[in-house]
Design a protein around this motif. Structure first.
Motif, PDB file in Angstrom:
ATOM      1  N   THR A 273       0.818  -1.217   0.000  1.00  0.00           N
ATOM      2  CA  THR A 273       0.000   0.000   0.000  1.00  0.00           C
ATOM      3  C   THR A 273       0.848   1.262   0.000  1.00  0.00           C
ATOM      4  OG1 THR A 273      -1.499  -1.254   1.398  1.00  0.00           O
ATOM      5  CG2 THR A 273      -1.898   1.102   1.224  1.00  0.00           C
ATOM      6  N   GLY A 274       1.902   1.252   0.772  1.00  0.00           N
ATOM      7  CA  GLY A 274       2.788   2.409   0.788  1.00  0.00           C
ATOM      8  C   GLY A 274       2.386   3.504   1.752  1.00  0.00           C
ATOM      9  N   SER A 275       1.736   3.152   2.868  1.00  0.00           N
ATOM     10  CA  SER A 275       1.405   4.222   3.819  1.00  0.00           C
ATOM     11  C   SER A 275       2.680   4.770   4.466  1.00  0.00           C
ATOM     12  CB  SER A 275       0.395   3.747   4.872  1.00  0.00           C
ATOM     13  OG  SER A 275       0.961   2.791   5.727  1.00  0.00           O
ATOM     14  N   ASN A 276       3.687   3.938   4.630  1.00  0.00           N
ATOM     15  CA  ASN A 276       4.963   4.454   5.154  1.00  0.00           C
ATOM     16  C   ASN A 276       5.690   5.289   4.101  1.00  0.00           C
ATOM     17  OD1 ASN A 276       5.662   3.528   8.024  1.00  0.00           O
ATOM     18  ND2 ASN A 276       4.724   1.717   7.086  1.00  0.00           N
TER      19      ASN A 276
ATOM     20  N   GLY B 199       7.739  -2.008   4.073  1.00  0.00           N
ATOM     21  CA  GLY B 199       6.823  -3.044   3.610  1.00  0.00           C
ATOM     22  C   GLY B 199       7.330  -3.723   2.349  1.00  0.00           C
TER      23      GLY B 199
ATOM     24  N   MET C 281       8.558  -6.970   1.030  1.00  0.00           N
ATOM     25  CA  MET C 281       8.371  -8.284   1.621  1.00  0.00           C
ATOM     26  C   MET C 281       9.342  -9.341   1.067  1.00  0.00           C
ATOM     27  SD  MET C 281       6.403  -7.244   3.798  1.00  0.00           S
ATOM     28  CE  MET C 281       5.176  -8.133   4.740  1.00  0.00           C
TER      29      MET C 281
ATOM     30  N   ILE D 115      11.501  -1.163   8.762  1.00  0.00           N
ATOM     31  CA  ILE D 115      10.541  -0.981   9.858  1.00  0.00           C
ATOM     32  C   ILE D 115       9.721  -2.255   9.978  1.00  0.00           C
ATOM     33  CG2 ILE D 115       8.733   0.118   8.424  1.00  0.00           C
ATOM     34  CD1 ILE D 115       8.381   1.997  11.036  1.00  0.00           C
ATOM     35  N   HIS D 116       9.497  -2.655  11.222  1.00  0.00           N
ATOM     36  CA  HIS D 116       8.773  -3.909  11.459  1.00  0.00           C
ATOM     37  C   HIS D 116       7.702  -3.670  12.524  1.00  0.00           C
ATOM     38  CE1 HIS D 116       8.204  -8.231  11.389  1.00  0.00           C
ATOM     39  NE2 HIS D 116       8.114  -8.168  12.701  1.00  0.00           N
ATOM     40  N   PRO D 117       6.486  -4.207  12.290  1.00  0.00           N
ATOM     41  CA  PRO D 117       5.372  -3.885  13.196  1.00  0.00           C
ATOM     42  C   PRO D 117       5.277  -4.774  14.430  1.00  0.00           C
ATOM     43  CG  PRO D 117       4.530  -5.112  11.336  1.00  0.00           C
ATOM     44  CD  PRO D 117       6.025  -4.956  11.109  1.00  0.00           C
TER      45      PRO D 117
ATOM     46  N   ASP E 246      14.547  -9.978   9.838  1.00  0.00           N
ATOM     47  CA  ASP E 246      14.256  -9.038  10.932  1.00  0.00           C
ATOM     48  C   ASP E 246      15.223  -9.186  12.109  1.00  0.00           C
ATOM     49  OD1 ASP E 246      12.009  -8.162   9.432  1.00  0.00           O
ATOM     50  OD2 ASP E 246      10.830  -9.816  10.229  1.00  0.00           O
TER      51      ASP E 246
ATOM     52  N   GLN F  15       0.333   1.329  12.944  1.00  0.00           N
ATOM     53  CA  GLN F  15       0.705   2.106  11.752  1.00  0.00           C
ATOM     54  C   GLN F  15       0.806   3.595  12.061  1.00  0.00           C
ATOM     55  OE1 GLN F  15      -1.247   0.731   8.089  1.00  0.00           O
ATOM     56  NE2 GLN F  15       0.572  -0.563   7.979  1.00  0.00           N
TER      57      GLN F  15
ATOM     58  N   GLU G  69       4.170   3.983  13.385  1.00  0.00           N
ATOM     59  CA  GLU G  69       5.145   3.845  12.294  1.00  0.00           C
ATOM     60  C   GLU G  69       5.306   5.145  11.517  1.00  0.00           C
ATOM     61  OE1 GLU G  69       5.151  -0.815  10.966  1.00  0.00           O
ATOM     62  OE2 GLU G  69       3.915   0.517   9.775  1.00  0.00           O
TER      63      GLU G  69
HETATM   64  C1  GAR Z   1       4.118  -1.924   7.631  1.00  0.00           C
HETATM   65  O1  GAR Z   1       3.295  -2.070   8.758  1.00  0.00           O
HETATM   66  C2  GAR Z   1       5.490  -2.490   7.899  1.00  0.00           C
HETATM   67  O2  GAR Z   1       5.896  -2.379   9.226  1.00  0.00           O
HETATM   68  C3  GAR Z   1       5.291  -3.937   7.519  1.00  0.00           C
HETATM   69  O3  GAR Z   1       4.489  -3.895   6.380  1.00  0.00           O
HETATM   70  C4  GAR Z   1       3.606  -2.779   6.464  1.00  0.00           C
HETATM   71  C5  GAR Z   1       3.611  -2.042   5.150  1.00  0.00           C
HETATM   72  O4  GAR Z   1       2.585  -1.087   5.125  1.00  0.00           O
HETATM   73  N1  GAR Z   1       6.553  -4.595   7.265  1.00  0.00           N
HETATM   74  C6  GAR Z   1       6.815  -5.856   7.568  1.00  0.00           C
HETATM   75  O5  GAR Z   1       5.989  -6.615   8.042  1.00  0.00           O
HETATM   76  C7  GAR Z   1       8.231  -6.311   7.256  1.00  0.00           C
HETATM   77  N2  GAR Z   1       8.506  -7.578   7.839  1.00  0.00           N
HETATM   78  P1  GAR Z   1       2.624   0.101   4.052  1.00  0.00           P
HETATM   79  O6  GAR Z   1       2.788  -0.528   2.666  1.00  0.00           O
HETATM   80  O7  GAR Z   1       1.277   0.747   4.200  1.00  0.00           O
HETATM   81  O8  GAR Z   1       3.759   1.020   4.405  1.00  0.00           O
END
Ligand code: GAR
Length: 192
Positions: free
Chosen positions: A11-14, A88, A90, A108-110, A145, A171, A174
């Motif tokens: 999605t790319g919210s980060n 994000g 993966m 970044i890891h949740p 991780d 999030q 984050e």
């Molecule tokens: C985030 O919550 C990030 O911490 C997680 O994926 C999401 C991506 O969201 N990352 C992991 O789980 C890595 N092991 P986003 O695409 O909305 O940024």
């Protein structure tokens, strides 16, 4: 100015949080490239709309991981990238990409690592019934991780929270913690 390459698969919210922090002067850097292994990901569309250069690839079109990572290294060097910011993304980073950017790749890891590494950390924490989870920013090494921890912030899991509530709370942290931490790292690098 430090040039960042953001790597993302979803999605790319980060990604949004980082580009906003740049826009509002909270992060003194340039998002010089978006790298994605998912051509249909929302984050790719967002980057294109904003005019951020993108490198989008399909892993299956390459002989192996080494081959697409060699290509990525070339693209990063063309764009004179200083930092790789995983948001994000993966996939595990292999040695081909790790070596030339060692100490310059962060993720970044949740969850509060080393608890709940890997996929669906939020679901794992929720199922385990922990009362405290959170967010970790860490350097990337060849493990899943496992790199050394740069910043962490806790999130309380209250009894009435659903999995979705927890995801939202995490999030939200984050989106503040990642730009903040990147800014600190960049500032530290420039004063050396
Ligand atoms: C985030 O919550 C990030 O911490 C997680 O994926 C999401 C991506 O969201 N990352 C992991 O789980 C890595 N092991 P986003 O695409 O909305 O940024």
């Amino acid at each position: 100015k430090a040039k960042l390459a953001v790597f993302a698969s979803g999605t790319g919210s980060n990604y949004d949080a980082i580009t906003e922090a740049v826009k509002y002067g909270k992060l003194d850097a340039e998002v010089a490239l978006l790298v994605s292994d998912q051509p249909n990901a929302k984050v790719v569309e967002k980057a294109k709309q904003q005019g951020t250069p993108t490198f989008v690839f399909e892993p299956k079109q390459y002989r192996d991981k080494n081959a697409f990572e060699e290509k990525i290294v070339n693209v990063l060097q063309e764009h004179k990238i200083d930092w790789i910011v995983l948001a994000g993304y993966m996939r595990l980073i292999g040695n081909t990409l790790l070596r030339p950017f060692e100490g310059k790749i962060i993720n970044i890891h949740p969850s509060l690592l080393p608890a709940f590494p890997g996929l669906d950390a939020i679901g794992q924490a929720f199922e385990a019934g922990v009362k405290i989870s959170g967010v970790t920013v860490h350097y990337v090494d060849e493990g899943m991780d496992t790199g050394s921890i740069i910043a962490q912030e806790a999130v309380n899991v209250t009894d009435k929270m659903t999995r979705d509530d927890l995801q939202q709370a995490i999030q939200q942290v984050e989106h503040r913690l990642y730009p903040e931490t990147i800014q600190k790292l960049i500032a530290r690098g420039e004063s050396q």
